[in-house]
Design a protein around this motif. Sequence first.
Motif, short mmCIF file in Angstrom:
data_model
loop_
_atom_site.label_atom_id
_atom_site.label_comp_id
_atom_site.label_asym_id
_atom_site.label_seq_id
_atom_site.Cartn_x
_atom_site.Cartn_y
_atom_site.Cartn_z
N UNK A 25 0.48 7.95 -9.45
CA UNK A 25 -0.93 7.27 -8.97
C UNK A 25 -1.39 8.21 -8.29
N UNK A 26 -2.76 8.04 -7.60
CA UNK A 26 -3.31 9.22 -6.64
C UNK A 26 -2.30 9.81 -5.64
N UNK A 30 1.22 6.90 -0.74
CA UNK A 30 2.17 6.39 0.04
C UNK A 30 1.67 6.49 1.38
N UNK A 31 0.83 7.16 1.71
CA UNK A 31 0.27 7.65 3.12
C UNK A 31 -0.87 6.53 3.61
N UNK A 32 -1.43 5.81 2.48
CA UNK A 32 -2.51 4.99 2.73
C UNK A 32 -2.06 3.77 3.73
N UNK A 33 -2.94 3.76 4.92
CA UNK A 33 -2.66 2.69 5.82
C UNK A 33 -3.05 1.24 5.43
N UNK A 145 2.66 -3.96 -1.56
CA UNK A 145 1.88 -2.99 -0.74
C UNK A 145 0.82 -2.20 -1.76
N UNK A 146 1.52 -1.95 -2.97
CA UNK A 146 0.82 -1.15 -4.13
C UNK A 146 -0.23 -2.35 -4.55
N UNK A 151 -2.78 -1.44 -7.18
CA UNK A 151 -2.15 -0.82 -8.21
C UNK A 151 -1.03 -1.83 -8.51
N UNK A 152 -0.44 -1.75 -9.74
CA UNK A 152 0.55 -2.43 -10.42
C UNK A 152 2.06 -1.84 -9.50
#
Length: 167
Positions: A25-26, A30-33, A145-146, A151-152
């Motif tokens: 993934x981009x 994992x840091x996207x709030x 969360x994904x 995202x899947x």
Amino acid sequence: MSDVIDLYRYHVWANEKVFAHLRALPEDVHRQPLQSVFPTIGDVLAHMYIVDNVWLKAMSGDAETISSSLPVWQDEVKDAKLSAYQACFAKVAAQYASFFAKHADLEVVSAYPHPTHGVLRASFADILQHVVNHGTYHRGNITAMLRQLGYAGAATDYVFYLYHRAE
């Protein structure tokens, strides 16, 4: 091989599947709030890593060092890149493998003191079952969360591990 050790191997496999998926993934997903159970996927990963360490210390008879180890584990994953999380997970998995090599009988019952809940008497196998269940629960959080982010999730159901193991 013990069934519970194989179950722990599933836990490691499933975590690795999550990391492989996140790497596809981009960068920094994992840091996207987000508004969820945890503020970021990285926070879920940090929690999983710390809890795996806590239970290993407890099973190893080092419960008195958990409090002093918490800041160390937190620092290891604070603002970490995905590769650092993955390295931390690999490190604790290797420590579990060493534990298994030293403890052939996983039915040994030990006392686990907890500051709020009192003393739990449980076997190593019981605690390992908890570690695996805990990881499964939080990998589900990561999938949810994904999906919130568009995202899947990664396919980490136990049955997929069984297919993988049969290959």
